[in-house]
Write a protein that holds these residues in place. Structure first.
Motif: not given
Length: 114
Positions: A40-57, A103-106
């Motif tokens: 709950f502190l490490l794995i789940r938030p990292q998967k959520k961030r990875d999913k958001e980055v993949q969606k942005m790309r 890395q990011s979309n401005n």
């Protein structure tokens, strides 16, 4: 008398087996709790961030201003499956980069879905 001794020994063995199972469970409980906390502190938030980055790309469009993982800032000129062509600087140099390097979309998009 011998049968009473056997019955008492069997009862003691049953108590010992139950006690050792409880003891084993008590020893494994902290280990299980550590795994739950890590999830709950490490794995789940990292998967959520990875999913958001993949969606942005995957939602990049021509004209978006992006920053690559190497620090190059440019505007998207062309999109392909795995690569992008970006335009950088005032002399309009074109660079072909991999989509994973974004890395990011401005560019701010108005999302009608939200």
């Amino acid at each position: 008398m011998f049968s009473n001794y056997l019955l008492q020994a069997a009862g003691d063995a049953g108590e010992m087996a139950g006690g050792s199972a409880v003891l084993m469970l008590a020893q494994l409980l902290p280990l299980v709790l550590v795994f739950v906390v890590f999830y709950f502190l490490l794995i789940r938030p990292q998967k959520k961030r990875d999913k958001e980055v993949q969606k942005m790309r995957s939602s990049l469009e021509v004209g978006d201003e992006i920053v690559t993982s190497g620090g190059v800032i440019g505007r998207v000129v062309s999109l392909r499956d795995d690569t992008l062509i970006i335009e950088t600087g005032s002399d309009r140099s074109k660079i072909r980069i991999a989509r994973w390097a974004v890395q990011s979309n401005n560019t701010v998009h108005d999302d009608a879905e939200e």
